[in-house]
Design a protein around this motif. Structure first.
Motif, PDB file in Angstrom:
ATOM      1  N   TYR A 288     -50.760 -44.700  17.253  1.00 29.30           N
ATOM      2  CA  TYR A 288     -50.975 -43.511  18.107  1.00 29.30           C
ATOM      3  C   TYR A 288     -50.848 -42.223  17.304  1.00 29.30           C
ATOM      4  O   TYR A 288     -51.634 -41.289  17.457  1.00 29.30           O
ATOM      5  N   ALA A 289     -49.862 -42.169  16.420  1.00 36.77           N
ATOM      6  CA  ALA A 289     -49.648 -40.992  15.576  1.00 36.77           C
ATOM      7  C   ALA A 289     -49.288 -41.472  14.167  1.00 36.77           C
ATOM      8  O   ALA A 289     -48.118 -41.498  13.794  1.00 36.77           O
ATOM      9  N   PRO A 290     -50.286 -41.878  13.379  1.00 39.10           N
ATOM     10  CA  PRO A 290     -50.011 -42.442  12.057  1.00 39.10           C
ATOM     11  C   PRO A 290     -49.655 -41.372  11.042  1.00 39.10           C
ATOM     12  O   PRO A 290     -49.908 -40.179  11.260  1.00 39.10           O
ATOM     13  N   PRO A 291     -49.088 -41.783   9.901  1.00 38.13           N
ATOM     14  CA  PRO A 291     -48.883 -40.827   8.811  1.00 38.13           C
ATOM     15  C   PRO A 291     -50.222 -40.247   8.368  1.00 38.13           C
ATOM     16  O   PRO A 291     -51.240 -40.954   8.348  1.00 38.13           O
ATOM     17  N   ALA A 292     -50.234 -38.981   8.012  1.00 36.29           N
ATOM     18  CA  ALA A 292     -51.476 -38.331   7.601  1.00 36.29           C
ATOM     19  C   ALA A 292     -51.914 -38.846   6.235  1.00 36.29           C
ATOM     20  O   ALA A 292     -51.086 -39.077   5.352  1.00 36.29           O
ATOM     21  N   ASN A 293     -53.218 -39.060   6.086  1.00 33.85           N
ATOM     22  CA  ASN A 293     -53.803 -39.378   4.789  1.00 33.85           C
ATOM     23  C   ASN A 293     -54.653 -38.186   4.376  1.00 33.85           C
ATOM     24  O   ASN A 293     -55.513 -37.740   5.151  1.00 33.85           O
ATOM     25  N   PRO A 294     -54.453 -37.648   3.178  1.00 30.54           N
ATOM     26  CA  PRO A 294     -55.163 -36.424   2.798  1.00 30.54           C
ATOM     27  C   PRO A 294     -56.674 -36.595   2.666  1.00 30.54           C
ATOM     28  O   PRO A 294     -57.411 -35.613   2.715  1.00 30.54           O
ATOM     29  N   GLN A 295     -57.134 -37.842   2.533  1.00 31.77           N
ATOM     30  CA  GLN A 295     -58.561 -38.062   2.320  1.00 31.77           C
ATOM     31  C   GLN A 295     -59.315 -38.475   3.576  1.00 31.77           C
ATOM     32  O   GLN A 295     -60.540 -38.406   3.611  1.00 31.77           O
ATOM     33  N   ARG A 296     -58.597 -38.901   4.621  1.00 28.52           N
ATOM     34  CA  ARG A 296     -59.303 -39.347   5.828  1.00 28.52           C
ATOM     35  C   ARG A 296     -58.401 -39.198   7.040  1.00 28.52           C
ATOM     36  O   ARG A 296     -57.257 -39.640   7.028  1.00 28.52           O
ATOM     37  N   LYS A 297     -58.950 -38.605   8.086  1.00 28.57           N
ATOM     38  CA  LYS A 297     -58.213 -38.490   9.338  1.00 28.57           C
ATOM     39  C   LYS A 297     -58.283 -39.819  10.091  1.00 28.57           C
ATOM     40  O   LYS A 297     -59.330 -40.459  10.136  1.00 28.57           O
ATOM     41  N   ALA A 298     -57.170 -40.192  10.682  1.00 28.50           N
ATOM     42  CA  ALA A 298     -57.153 -41.440  11.435  1.00 28.50           C
ATOM     43  C   ALA A 298     -57.926 -41.342  12.742  1.00 28.50           C
ATOM     44  O   ALA A 298     -58.532 -42.314  13.196  1.00 28.50           O
ATOM     45  N   TRP A 299     -57.891 -40.166  13.369  1.00 35.05           N
ATOM     46  CA  TRP A 299     -58.559 -39.971  14.652  1.00 35.05           C
ATOM     47  C   TRP A 299     -59.488 -38.758  14.559  1.00 35.05           C
ATOM     48  O   TRP A 299     -59.140 -37.748  13.950  1.00 35.05           O
ATOM     49  N   PRO A 300     -60.671 -38.845  15.176  1.00 40.15           N
ATOM     50  CA  PRO A 300     -61.597 -37.704  15.106  1.00 40.15           C
ATOM     51  C   PRO A 300     -61.155 -36.513  15.942  1.00 40.15           C
ATOM     52  O   PRO A 300     -61.498 -35.381  15.635  1.00 40.15           O
ATOM     53  N   ARG A 301     -60.372 -36.754  16.985  1.00 44.57           N
ATOM     54  CA  ARG A 301     -59.896 -35.683  17.853  1.00 44.57           C
ATOM     55  C   ARG A 301     -58.506 -35.242  17.423  1.00 44.57           C
ATOM     56  O   ARG A 301     -57.809 -35.967  16.717  1.00 44.57           O
ATOM     57  N   PRO A 302     -58.061 -34.075  17.851  1.00 42.00           N
ATOM     58  CA  PRO A 302     -56.693 -33.655  17.521  1.00 42.00           C
ATOM     59  C   PRO A 302     -55.661 -34.624  18.099  1.00 42.00           C
ATOM     60  O   PRO A 302     -55.859 -35.213  19.163  1.00 42.00           O
ATOM     61  N   LEU A 303     -54.567 -34.801  17.367  1.00 40.42           N
ATOM     62  CA  LEU A 303     -53.481 -35.652  17.865  1.00 40.42           C
ATOM     63  C   LEU A 303     -52.665 -34.910  18.918  1.00 40.42           C
ATOM     64  O   LEU A 303     -52.503 -33.694  18.824  1.00 40.42           O
ATOM     65  N   PRO A 304     -52.150 -35.627  19.905  1.00 42.45           N
ATOM     66  CA  PRO A 304     -52.301 -37.070  20.106  1.00 42.45           C
ATOM     67  C   PRO A 304     -53.629 -37.399  20.790  1.00 42.45           C
ATOM     68  O   PRO A 304     -54.004 -36.755  21.775  1.00 42.45           O
ATOM     69  N   ASP A 305     -54.332 -38.402  20.263  1.00 42.32           N
ATOM     70  CA  ASP A 305     -55.643 -38.782  20.794  1.00 42.32           C
ATOM     71  C   ASP A 305     -55.472 -39.981  21.725  1.00 42.32           C
ATOM     72  O   ASP A 305     -55.678 -41.130  21.340  1.00 42.32           O
ATOM     73  N   ILE A 306     -55.083 -39.721  22.933  1.00 40.81           N
ATOM     74  CA  ILE A 306     -54.869 -40.803  23.893  1.00 40.81           C
ATOM     75  C   ILE A 306     -56.171 -41.512  24.217  1.00 40.81           C
ATOM     76  O   ILE A 306     -56.197 -42.722  24.482  1.00 40.81           O
ATOM     77  N   LEU A 307     -57.283 -40.776  24.166  1.00 38.65           N
ATOM     78  CA  LEU A 307     -58.591 -41.397  24.429  1.00 38.65           C
ATOM     79  C   LEU A 307     -58.898 -42.449  23.368  1.00 38.65           C
ATOM     80  O   LEU A 307     -59.263 -43.591  23.689  1.00 38.65           O
ATOM     81  N   GLY A 308     -58.762 -42.074  22.092  1.00 42.05           N
ATOM     82  CA  GLY A 308     -59.057 -43.025  21.027  1.00 42.05           C
ATOM     83  C   GLY A 308     -58.112 -44.213  21.039  1.00 42.05           C
ATOM     84  O   GLY A 308     -58.536 -45.367  20.885  1.00 42.05           O
ATOM     85  N   TYR A 309     -56.824 -43.944  21.239  1.00 42.02           N
ATOM     86  CA  TYR A 309     -55.843 -45.019  21.258  1.00 42.02           C
ATOM     87  C   TYR A 309     -56.095 -45.961  22.439  1.00 42.02           C
ATOM     88  O   TYR A 309     -56.115 -47.193  22.282  1.00 42.02           O
ATOM     89  N   GLY A 310     -56.285 -45.396  23.612  1.00 41.38           N
ATOM     90  CA  GLY A 310     -56.471 -46.224  24.801  1.00 41.38           C
ATOM     91  C   GLY A 310     -57.721 -47.079  24.728  1.00 41.38           C
ATOM     92  O   GLY A 310     -57.729 -48.225  25.166  1.00 41.38           O
TER      93      GLY A 310
END
Length: 311
Positions: free
Chosen positions: A44-66
């Motif tokens: 739901y809220a992973p550690p940030a990676n400087p080269q790639r965002k885990a979710w396309p929307r701003p966190l928290p992305d309940i839509l993507g997670y759900g």
């Protein structure tokens, strides 16, 4: 880690299709069919990676997670019932954290004698930015988790979220792996060059038939997806009369198993499984058969071709 300047990955030689020795599958099948369900866990809220965002929307992305949680809650059971109907065992591309988060899903797959291979630990933690020691630790940990929770040796690898380093395949081979799904370059298994010299093989894995690529990236309708699978099978089945081919159908339960989509997959499996000459295999079985029966011949044939070209 910077990538050195190279003209190609250096993992396999160029080898034209029509110059290869014949591949023979068990029972003289024309096509080895394997289904690769991606059973994944997205934080739901992973550690940030400087080269790639885990979710396309701003966190928290309940839509993507759900959306992705739908697969683990509903989709896998729905997909399993269809695969059971046609005697298909899955080869699970596994986010191994799911072994701890949702062991019930793993138990259902294990009951069906499905294969488990590594897709990293979380699908929200990438290879990008890891040094070799860190990547090796991640690969080894994922393999150990599979062994501990399922009793299976982890033979195959699909990098988490398809994120790679220059050393990914070398590291997996050195950790005891036998095949990769990460090359996407062929419709037959091929030998892979590793720095350790270990016998290692690429098993075809289709991004073109991957349901996430189909539905999200290419925005193709379910009925067209089903027809794409059948069209791919028809071509590979015809060519498989002369030398065995591989048809991989990679699935995500949060994509393929929605009520309005599952019938397309079911229709395609009904069509394919009505044919003789289809080997319903796992990734491990395809890799092992090739290593046992065709790998040495392939290496010799490639060496002869290269010698002729260099003469």
């Amino acid at each position: 880690m910077s990538t050195p300047t190279k003209a190609d990955p250096g993992l396999y030689d160029y080898w034209p299709w029509d110059s290869r020795p014949k591949i023979t599958w068990p029972g003289n099948a024309r096509v080895a069919l394997w289904i690769a369900p991606n059973i994944e866990f997205y934080e739901y809220a992973p550690p940030a990676n400087p080269q790639r965002k885990a979710w396309p929307r701003p966190l928290p992305d309940i839509l993507g997670y759900g959306t992705r949680d739908y697969g683990n809650r509903v989709g896998h059971q729905r997909m399993m019932r269809v695969m059971d109907q046609y005697g298909l065992r899955g080869s699970v591309s596994l986010s191994t954290a799911l072994l701890q988060h949702h062991p019930e899903v793993i138990a259902m797959a294990a009951e069906r004698n499905w294969e488990f291979f590594s897709h990293g630990i979380y699908n929200t933690r990438y290879t990008y930015g890891l040094d070799e020691a860190q990547e090796r630790e991640m690969i080894q940990m994922s393999m150990d988790l599979i062994k501990t929770h399922t009793g299976q040796h982890c033979d195959g690898y699909l990098a988490p979220a398809l994120s790679h380093s220059p050393a990914t395949i070398d590291l997996f081979a050195e950790c005891g792996g036998n095949y990769t799904c990460d090359l996407f370059h062929d419709d037959q298994p091929t030998p892979v060059i590793t720095r350790s010299g270990k016998k290692f093989v690429s098993v075809p894995y289709s991004l073109e038939l991957n349901d996430t690529i189909v539905y999200v990236t290419n925005k193709i309708e379910p009925r067209r997806y089903g027809q794409m699978i059948k069209d791919a099978f028809d071509r590979l089945y015809a060519e498989g009369e002369h030398s065995g081919t591989v048809l991989c159908v990679p699935l995500h339960a949060y994509q393929v198993s929605h009520p309005h989509r599952l019938a397309a997959f079911q229709d395609a499996m009904d069509y394919i499984c009505s044919h003789d000459g289809v080997w319903k295999a796992t990734g491990r079985e395809i890799a092992q058969h090739y290593l046992d029966n065709h790998y040495d011949q392939a290496i010799a044939a490639m060496a002869a071709v290269n010698q002729e070209e260099g003469a």
